[in-house]
Design a protein around this motif. Structure first.
Motif, PDB file in Angstrom:
ATOM      1  N   THR A  37       0.533  -1.082  -0.036  1.00 37.27           N
ATOM      2  CA  THR A  37       0.138   0.038   0.144  1.00 37.27           C
ATOM      3  C   THR A  37       0.925   1.292   0.029  1.00 37.27           C
ATOM      4  N   LEU A  38       0.755   1.971  -1.081  1.00 35.00           N
ATOM      5  CA  LEU A  38       1.595   3.196  -1.191  1.00 35.00           C
ATOM      6  C   LEU A  38       0.359   4.404  -1.321  1.00 35.00           C
ATOM      7  N   THR A  39       0.974   5.690  -0.736  1.00 33.84           N
ATOM      8  CA  THR A  39      -0.054   6.861  -0.751  1.00 33.84           C
ATOM      9  C   THR A  39       0.151   7.210  -2.282  1.00 33.84           C
ATOM     10  N   ARG A  40      -0.817   8.387  -2.626  1.00 28.08           N
ATOM     11  CA  ARG A  40      -0.857   8.759  -3.733  1.00 28.08           C
ATOM     12  C   ARG A  40       0.345   9.265  -4.223  1.00 28.08           C
ATOM     13  N   ARG A  41       1.120  10.055  -3.246  1.00 27.77           N
ATOM     14  CA  ARG A  41       2.416  10.733  -3.749  1.00 27.77           C
ATOM     15  C   ARG A  41       3.512   9.709  -3.852  1.00 27.77           C
ATOM     16  N   GLU A  42       3.582   8.801  -3.054  1.00 25.08           N
ATOM     17  CA  GLU A  42       4.290   7.896  -3.430  1.00 25.08           C
ATOM     18  C   GLU A  42       4.535   6.786  -4.572  1.00 25.08           C
ATOM     19  N   GLN A  43       3.105   6.779  -4.901  1.00 26.34           N
ATOM     20  CA  GLN A  43       2.800   6.079  -6.222  1.00 26.34           C
ATOM     21  C   GLN A  43       3.118   6.940  -7.313  1.00 26.34           C
ATOM     22  N   VAL A  44       2.887   8.177  -7.372  1.00 33.83           N
ATOM     23  CA  VAL A  44       3.258   9.093  -8.371  1.00 33.83           C
ATOM     24  C   VAL A  44       4.734   9.151  -8.521  1.00 33.83           C
ATOM     25  N   LEU A  45       5.525   9.104  -7.225  1.00 33.77           N
ATOM     26  CA  LEU A  45       7.037   9.202  -7.357  1.00 33.77           C
ATOM     27  C   LEU A  45       7.406   7.728  -8.036  1.00 33.77           C
ATOM     28  N   LEU A  46       7.053   7.140  -7.335  1.00 32.61           N
ATOM     29  CA  LEU A  46       7.426   5.498  -8.120  1.00 32.61           C
ATOM     30  C   LEU A  46       7.292   5.422  -9.484  1.00 32.61           C
ATOM     31  N   GLU A  47       6.345   6.040  -9.928  1.00 31.81           N
ATOM     32  CA  GLU A  47       5.666   6.010 -11.632  1.00 31.81           C
ATOM     33  C   GLU A  47       6.748   6.697 -12.244  1.00 31.81           C
ATOM     34  N   ALA A  48       7.312   7.830 -11.593  1.00 31.65           N
ATOM     35  CA  ALA A  48       8.133   8.823 -12.308  1.00 31.65           C
ATOM     36  C   ALA A  48       9.315   7.937 -12.508  1.00 31.65           C
ATOM     37  N   PHE A  49      10.008   7.229 -11.622  1.00 27.58           N
ATOM     38  CA  PHE A  49      11.167   6.433 -11.600  1.00 27.58           C
ATOM     39  C   PHE A  49      10.983   5.402 -12.724  1.00 27.58           C
ATOM     40  N   LEU A  50       9.583   4.578 -12.587  1.00 29.00           N
ATOM     41  CA  LEU A  50       9.602   3.455 -13.495  1.00 29.00           C
ATOM     42  C   LEU A  50       9.469   3.753 -14.794  1.00 29.00           C
ATOM     43  N   TYR A  51       8.939   5.098 -15.252  1.00 27.16           N
ATOM     44  CA  TYR A  51       8.877   5.546 -16.325  1.00 27.16           C
ATOM     45  C   TYR A  51      10.215   6.123 -17.381  1.00 27.16           C
ATOM     46  N   SER A  52      11.294   6.238 -16.209  1.00 23.99           N
ATOM     47  CA  SER A  52      12.647   6.558 -16.840  1.00 23.99           C
ATOM     48  C   SER A  52      13.702   5.796 -15.924  1.00 23.99           C
ATOM     49  N   PRO A  53      13.660   4.504 -16.042  1.00 21.67           N
ATOM     50  CA  PRO A  53      14.239   3.604 -15.136  1.00 21.67           C
ATOM     51  C   PRO A  53      15.955   4.007 -15.330  1.00 21.67           C
ATOM     52  N   ASP A  54      16.409   4.329 -16.604  1.00 27.73           N
ATOM     53  CA  ASP A  54      17.865   4.423 -16.731  1.00 27.73           C
ATOM     54  C   ASP A  54      18.362   5.942 -16.499  1.00 27.73           C
ATOM     55  N   ARG A  55      17.418   6.785 -16.243  1.00 29.25           N
ATOM     56  CA  ARG A  55      17.846   8.126 -16.148  1.00 29.25           C
ATOM     57  C   ARG A  55      18.114   8.529 -14.662  1.00 29.25           C
ATOM     58  N   VAL A  56      18.943   9.535 -14.384  1.00 30.47           N
ATOM     59  CA  VAL A  56      19.135  10.146 -13.039  1.00 30.47           C
ATOM     60  C   VAL A  56      18.103  11.313 -13.348  1.00 30.47           C
ATOM     61  N   LEU A  57      17.232  11.336 -12.142  1.00 30.15           N
ATOM     62  CA  LEU A  57      16.058  12.455 -12.056  1.00 30.15           C
ATOM     63  C   LEU A  57      16.545  13.581 -11.237  1.00 30.15           C
ATOM     64  N   SER A  58      16.453  14.680 -11.457  1.00 24.79           N
ATOM     65  CA  SER A  58      16.963  15.856 -10.485  1.00 24.79           C
ATOM     66  C   SER A  58      15.912  15.855  -9.279  1.00 24.79           C
ATOM     67  N   ALA A  59      16.163  16.665  -8.268  1.00 25.68           N
ATOM     68  CA  ALA A  59      14.995  16.980  -7.328  1.00 25.68           C
ATOM     69  C   ALA A  59      13.924  17.738  -7.982  1.00 25.68           C
ATOM     70  N   SER A  60      14.248  18.849  -8.988  1.00 27.41           N
ATOM     71  CA  SER A  60      13.358  19.817  -9.645  1.00 27.41           C
ATOM     72  C   SER A  60      12.228  18.878 -10.315  1.00 27.41           C
TER      73      SER A  60
END
Length: 232
Positions: A149-172
């Motif tokens: 069980t993830l919160t809404r924000r946690e799901q959105v954050l995980l989704e951002a990483f999964l859609y860009s699995p090989d990229r380094v994503l900045s804090a912004s």
């Protein structure tokens, strides 16, 4: 998923925004081409939902501009223009999909996820990454075949990483995925969400790249990882 919604009818835009946010999408809304250009240059939007009938003219002008600049962000045209010629012209100018008003919200959400899936080169709706599985439409997450069980924000954050699995994503970039332009964000909010994901899915699920940002842990590294129940 961060959606940039370009729609000049405030009532229609409010309904679309509320519906997309109910499906755990982050939405920023603008009502003109000028505002769209500024928002697109400022925010890290994963996808654009664009009305053709804007105050300054045809919204396809924006699509032509972005494609001429080499921008590949998926664009879904949302319009009442239902003639075949209009649809063909829209797709020919560089739009990725075309949905006619009135429309079903579930169909819009499904189309947005399909566009991102194709942009990422994935064939399946579900995203598998080592022992981690995420179903973006059903909003279900499992870890080693157990539901998490993830919160809404946690799901959105995980989704951002999964859609860009090989990229380094900045804090912004990650904040843009999590929050709308007008949201008030505490300075440590991103760190808190990352901490919670690591506690629920194992420390290795998100790697810190010092001085640059964060990236998704490799599938091989995750297979032996376990949830850190002692961290809170």
């Amino acid at each position: 998923m961060h959606v940039l919604l370009i729609e000049d009818d405030e009532l229609v835009a409010a309904g679309i925004r509320a519906g997309l946010e109910a499906h755990e999408l982050t939405v920023d809304h603008v009502a003109s081409m000028a505002a769209a250009r500024q928002a697109f240059a400022t925010l890290k939007s994963d996808i654009v939902v664009l009305d053709r009938g804007l105050p300054e003219g045809d919204g396809l002008t924006l699509v032509r501009e972005w494609r001429s600049q080499g921008v590949t962000t998926p664009v879904l045209i949302l319009t009442a223009r239902d003639a075949v010629r209009d649809r063909v012209n829209g797709l020919g100018e560089g739009a990725d999909d075309y949905l006619i008003k009135p429309f079903d919200l579930d169909e819009l959400v499904a189309r947005l996820h399909a566009l991102l899936r194709r942009a990422a080169g994935r064939a399946s709706t579900c995203i598998d990454h080592g022992p981690l599985r995420f179903d973006p439409l059903a909003r279900r997450v499992s870890w080693h075949d157990r539901p998490v069980t993830l919160t809404r924000r946690e799901q959105v954050l995980l989704e951002a990483f999964l859609y860009s699995p090989d990229r380094v994503l900045s804090a912004s970039q990650l904040r843009d995925s999590l929050y709308g332009y007008d949201d008030e964000v505490e300075s440590n909010a991103l760190n808190v969400h990352i901490h919670h994901l690591r506690r629920k899915l194992g420390r290795g699920v998100i790697e810190t790249v010092r001085g640059l940002g964060y990236r998704l842990g490799s599938p091989a590294d995750l297979r032996g990882d376990t949830q850190d129940e002692s961290s809170s």
